[in-house]
Design a protein around this motif. Structure first.
Motif, PDB file in Angstrom:
ATOM      1  N   ILE A   1       0.844  -1.205   0.000  1.00 11.98           N
ATOM      2  CA  ILE A   1       0.000   0.000   0.000  1.00 11.98           C
ATOM      3  C   ILE A   1       0.871   1.243   0.000  1.00 11.98           C
ATOM      4  N   LEU A   2       1.918   1.242   0.835  1.00 13.99           N
ATOM      5  CA  LEU A   2       2.802   2.400   0.882  1.00 13.99           C
ATOM      6  C   LEU A   2       3.549   2.594  -0.433  1.00 13.99           C
ATOM      7  N   MET A   3       4.031   1.491  -1.015  1.00 17.54           N
ATOM      8  CA  MET A   3       4.759   1.623  -2.269  1.00 17.54           C
ATOM      9  C   MET A   3       3.830   2.110  -3.386  1.00 17.54           C
ATOM     10  N   LYS A   4       2.613   1.581  -3.424  1.00 17.15           N
ATOM     11  CA  LYS A   4       1.631   2.021  -4.420  1.00 17.15           C
ATOM     12  C   LYS A   4       1.337   3.506  -4.253  1.00 17.15           C
TER      13      LYS A   4
ATOM     14  N   PRO B   1      10.716   5.601  -6.957  1.00 18.70           N
ATOM     15  CA  PRO B   1      10.822   4.171  -7.271  1.00 18.70           C
ATOM     16  C   PRO B   1      11.963   3.885  -8.242  1.00 18.70           C
ATOM     17  N   THR B   2      12.558   2.721  -8.126  1.00 16.60           N
ATOM     18  CA  THR B   2      13.526   2.227  -9.105  1.00 16.60           C
ATOM     19  C   THR B   2      12.763   1.508 -10.219  1.00 16.60           C
ATOM     20  N   THR B   3      13.485   1.062 -11.226  1.00 15.70           N
ATOM     21  CA  THR B   3      12.861   0.266 -12.288  1.00 15.70           C
ATOM     22  C   THR B   3      12.217  -0.985 -11.709  1.00 15.70           C
ATOM     23  N   GLN B   4      12.900  -1.619 -10.755  1.00 11.86           N
ATOM     24  CA  GLN B   4      12.351  -2.826 -10.126  1.00 11.86           C
ATOM     25  C   GLN B   4      11.076  -2.501  -9.354  1.00 11.86           C
ATOM     26  N   GLY B   5      11.065  -1.354  -8.685  1.00 13.85           N
ATOM     27  CA  GLY B   5       9.863  -0.943  -7.967  1.00 13.85           C
ATOM     28  C   GLY B   5       8.710  -0.668  -8.910  1.00 13.85           C
ATOM     29  N   LEU B   6       9.001   0.000 -10.020  1.00 20.25           N
ATOM     30  CA  LEU B   6       7.964   0.268 -11.019  1.00 20.25           C
ATOM     31  C   LEU B   6       7.450  -1.031 -11.635  1.00 20.25           C
ATOM     32  N   ARG B   7       8.350  -2.006 -11.790  1.00 17.05           N
ATOM     33  CA  ARG B   7       7.916  -3.291 -12.347  1.00 17.05           C
ATOM     34  C   ARG B   7       6.913  -3.975 -11.440  1.00 17.05           C
TER      35      ARG B   7
ATOM     36  N   VAL C   1       3.600  -2.071 -11.769  1.00 18.43           N
ATOM     37  CA  VAL C   1       2.874  -2.357 -13.004  1.00 18.43           C
ATOM     38  C   VAL C   1       2.281  -3.760 -12.984  1.00 18.43           C
ATOM     39  N   ASP C   2       3.054  -4.733 -12.494  1.00 19.99           N
ATOM     40  CA  ASP C   2       2.607  -6.127 -12.536  1.00 19.99           C
ATOM     41  C   ASP C   2       1.560  -6.457 -11.478  1.00 19.99           C
TER      42      ASP C   2
ATOM     43  N   ASP D   1       1.039 -12.022 -25.892  1.00 21.52           N
ATOM     44  CA  ASP D   1      -0.414 -12.186 -25.834  1.00 21.52           C
ATOM     45  C   ASP D   1      -1.001 -10.937 -25.190  1.00 21.52           C
ATOM     46  N   GLY D   2      -1.074  -9.858 -25.970  1.00 16.30           N
ATOM     47  CA  GLY D   2      -1.587  -8.598 -25.437  1.00 16.30           C
ATOM     48  C   GLY D   2      -0.468  -7.625 -25.126  1.00 16.30           C
ATOM     49  N   VAL D   3      -0.687  -6.799 -24.111  1.00 19.70           N
ATOM     50  CA  VAL D   3       0.218  -5.696 -23.808  1.00 19.70           C
ATOM     51  C   VAL D   3       1.501  -6.201 -23.141  1.00 19.70           C
ATOM     52  N   LYS D   4       2.633  -5.627 -23.573  1.00 15.96           N
ATOM     53  CA  LYS D   4       3.930  -5.902 -22.965  1.00 15.96           C
ATOM     54  C   LYS D   4       4.563  -4.550 -22.649  1.00 15.96           C
ATOM     55  N   ILE D   5       5.212  -4.446 -21.486  1.00 12.15           N
ATOM     56  CA  ILE D   5       5.741  -3.160 -21.025  1.00 12.15           C
ATOM     57  C   ILE D   5       7.233  -3.279 -20.747  1.00 12.15           C
ATOM     58  N   PHE D   6       7.997  -2.330 -21.307  1.00  9.61           N
ATOM     59  CA  PHE D   6       9.432  -2.233 -21.042  1.00  9.61           C
ATOM     60  C   PHE D   6       9.659  -0.958 -20.233  1.00  9.61           C
ATOM     61  N   ILE D   7      10.206  -1.095 -19.040  1.00 14.41           N
ATOM     62  CA  ILE D   7      10.418   0.050 -18.148  1.00 14.41           C
ATOM     63  C   ILE D   7      11.905   0.377 -18.094  1.00 14.41           C
TER      64      ILE D   7
END
Length: 345
Positions: free
Chosen positions: A7-10, A65-71, A74-75, A275-281
């Motif tokens: 919740i805090l990270m979001k 956030p770092t890239t890992q945090g954003l991942r 998103v996921d 299969d649908g949307v793919k995201i590169f951060i």
């Protein structure tokens, strides 16, 4: 991660996306509406930083956030919104199957940019109607092979590829017979996609010789498809505005990536079987020039076969909840428009 950590990270990432600066513990506690102490918030943020999910860009207590945090965000944490009725109607009217194919693709790029206020790309299909009549292999000098593609319109393409060992003419004939039996009459993009699936998913089903045939054909088709490859770009000026407001740092590098089209095409090709949307951060794209950006991609199809990819390019702190459904729905409507167009023809 515990629920309160998520919740805090979001809350931190949503605040960072909205405001664009490091978020401190007091502001985070206010946004999260959790009944915990500021000291607990600071401890959780420190723990998330140790895990590589957050970082402190300055000496202040605020974090981003770092890239890992954003991942993870998103996921696991993004709640994708449905498109509003007006937006859906706009997309349907824009992607009119009665228009020329290239016009439809250009409109798809423009509407993506208009709706997201970011840059957009729509990869042109790799001659989807270019059907393969025959594939042949001809041995050349040591560890080099000529791949001959005979197309239905009497066009012949020759590609020289390096190989790990020399092959006899009998081996090459067997491999060509296998490929022609399975792929003759199919278009370049369909064959490329099926070869990728064979290489990734069906290795155990193929004997050693046929595995080599698939690998050699795939290498030959790579160059043939790249011969045609290009894409529509829209909304690059949107990136200029984002850079002005501090959302993107290395604007010159991003434009350099657009100029060197092959780099972009290689990223898009990694989404062709998605299969649908793919995201590169950020650095996930593998392109240093795009390390400040995220790409939200989705393949579009012709009669069920993926023939190209569309993408939105913007800052890593984009509104993923809004961009993801726009990309997803646009890809589906573009697929429908192209399939209807071919059916009518």
């Amino acid at each position: 991660m515990k629920d309160r950590d998520l919740i805090l990270m979001k809350s931190l990432i949503e605040s960072y996306v909205r405001e664009g600066h490091p978020i401190g513990s007091k502001a985070l506690l206010k946004h999260s509406h959790l009944s915990i102490s500021p000291a607990t918030v600071r401890n959780i943020m420190s723990d998330l930083e140790r895990q590589g999910l957050l970082l402190s860009p300055h000496t202040s207590a605020g974090r981003i956030p770092t890239t890992q945090g954003l991942r993870i965000f998103v996921d696991q944490l993004v709640k994708v919104k449905n498109l509003e009725t007006d937006a859906l109607a706009q997309l349907k009217s824009t992607l009119d199957p009665n228009l020329e194919t290239n016009t439809i693709l250009g409109r798809a790029s423009s509407v993506l940019s208009d709706m997201t206020k970011m840059a957009s790309l729509v990869q042109l299909p790799s001659k989807p109607f270019q059907q393969i009549e025959q594939i042949e292999f001809v041995p050349l000098s040591e560890r080099k092979l000529l791949v001959v593609l005979v197309l239905k319109n009497d066009e012949i393409q020759n590609r020289i590829i390096p190989v790990e060992r020399n092959y006899s003419r009998q081996e090459l004939s067997r491999m060509a017979d296998f490929l022609n039996e399975h792929f003759s009459g199919k278009d370049l993009t369909t064959v490329k996609n099926q070869l990728l699936k064979e290489m990734i998913f069906d290795k155990e089903r193929l004997d050693s010789m046929m595995q080599q045939a698939v690998t050699l054909a795939s290498a030959g088709l790579d160059e043939a498809i790249n011969h045609y490859q290009d894409f529509h770009v829209s909304g690059q000026t949107n990136l200029v505005s984002m850079a002005t407001h501090g959302q993107i740092e290395n604007l010159e590098q991003i434009f350099q990536a657009f100029k060197q089209k092959q780099q972009i095409v290689e990223i898009l090709e990694r989404s062709i079987l998605a299969d649908g949307v793919k995201i590169f951060i950020g650095e996930e794209s593998g392109n240093q020039n795009l390390s400040d950006c995220s790409l939200v991609t989705a393949p579009y199809k012709l009669n069920g076969e993926s023939i190209g990819v569309l993408a939105v390019v913007g800052p890593t702190r984009m509104r993923y909840d809004k961009v993801i459904p726009i990309v997803d729905v646009t890809a589906k409507l573009l697929s429908n428009a192209l399939s209807m167009k071919i059916k009518d023809e």
